[in-house]
Design a protein around this motif. Structure first.
Motif, PDB file in Angstrom:
ATOM      1  N   SER A 109       1.895  -1.317  -5.313  1.00  0.00           N
ATOM      2  CA  SER A 109       0.615  -1.075  -5.785  1.00  0.00           C
ATOM      3  C   SER A 109      -0.150  -1.682  -6.914  1.00  0.00           C
ATOM      4  CB  SER A 109       0.616   0.570  -5.837  1.00  0.00           C
ATOM      5  OG  SER A 109      -0.976   1.077  -6.004  1.00  0.00           O
ATOM      6  N   ASP A 210      -2.016   4.673   4.444  1.00  0.00           N
ATOM      7  CA  ASP A 210      -2.058   4.560   3.059  1.00  0.00           C
ATOM      8  C   ASP A 210      -3.451   5.187   2.864  1.00  0.00           C
ATOM      9  OD1 ASP A 210      -2.095   4.059   0.548  1.00  0.00           O
ATOM     10  OD2 ASP A 210      -1.171   2.238   0.643  1.00  0.00           O
ATOM     11  N   HIS A 239       1.422   5.511   1.008  1.00  0.00           N
ATOM     12  CA  HIS A 239       1.324   4.757   0.018  1.00  0.00           C
ATOM     13  C   HIS A 239       2.710   4.328  -0.478  1.00  0.00           C
ATOM     14  CE1 HIS A 239      -0.900   2.451  -2.995  1.00  0.00           C
ATOM     15  NE2 HIS A 239      -0.168   3.269  -4.085  1.00  0.00           N
TER      16      HIS A 239
END
Length: 271
Positions: A109, A210, A239
């Protein structure tokens, strides 16, 4: 760093940052450098670092960025450029402090974005490959909505208590991330041009479900990259593929690292 101390604090970017290491020292093997997500820390990688050290034979290091885990706090609000600032102002100093001279950057991320920016902005021959899990290069309406929802959960749900187990100053950790992404000016944020400058192999991993980013992020890489690219699209995954689908994800990472290492060895033998 003279010795591969398994955990402690280092200084980078003018802050004291917690870190932990697994597996062989940089003098003995390549090193996977783990960069956590926007609400992450060393502890939140859970068993992934140890598993990857065992499976790859690489050393693995994870550190908590300033404002997270047991690292020094930061002043709020964070600048909208915080990911670029981390990449260009701190990451190289982390590699220096740990004596790492042959690295594969693995980010999740925000951490993936920071790794991507570093590889596209800083000339550093120590970095031989990128593993990007749920990277983001631009904002998406659905992702911004998910972050706004996280803000409501933090204010009135149990998210603050859950995050408080991992962060010395949980309000700094959460608000430093949330308030940037929900700033109206951040809708225009876009760092996709860093992809144009990558010259090292890349493994990009994305879950199909996600809430924070779509396959458009991976498609952006594919449309711009000049370096070798491998992708893993994880069906029915959100995610955090390394936690939600650990076997599939870790196997792909191990295979990528093995190919990188084999290419390095073959290049040395030919030389």
């Amino acid at each position: 760093m003279a010795d591969w101390v398994k955990n402690g604090h280092l200084t980078a970017g003018g802050k004291s940052l917690e870190y932990a290491c697994w597996g062989p020292a940089p003098s003995q093997a390549p090193t996977l450098v783990l960069l956590h997500e926007g609400l992450g820390s060393v502890a939140q990688w859970k068993d992934v670092p140890e598993r990857l050290a065992d499976m790859t034979g690489f050393g693995v290091v994870a550190y908590s960025r300033a404002g997270y885990g047991a690292s020094d706090p930061v002043d709020l609000p964070r600048p909208l450029s915080y990911q670029t600032d981390e990449a260009t102002g701190t990451l190289g100093e982390v590699l220096d402090a740990l004596g790492i001279d042959h690295a594969v950057l693995m980010g999740h991320s925000d951490g993936a974005t920071i790794a991507a920016i570093y590889a596209g902005s800083v000339s550093d021959m120590r970095v031989r490959g990128l593993i990007l899990i749920a990277p983001h290069f631009f904002t998406e309406p659905a992702g911004l909505a998910a972050i706004a929802e996280a803000g409501r959960s933090y204010a009135s749900g149990d998210l603050k208590d859950r995050l408080g187990k991992y962060h010395s100053n949980v309000d700094v950790a959460f608000n430093g991330w949330h308030d940037v992404w929900t700033d109206p000016a951040y809708k225009a944020w876009n760092v996709a041009d860093v992809i144009d400058h990558w010259r090292i192999p890349v493994l990009a991993i994305q879950g199909t479900d996600d809430p924070y980013g779509s396959l458009a992020q991976i498609e952006e890489i594919d449309s711009r990259i000049y370096a070798p690219l491998e992708t893993l699209i994880v069906e029915g995954c959100g995610h955090a593929p390394h936690h939600e689908k650990p076997e599939q994800t870790c196997n792909a990472i191990v295979e990528f690292c093995a190919r990188l290492h084999r290419l390095e060895v073959e290049a040395v033998s030919l030389a």
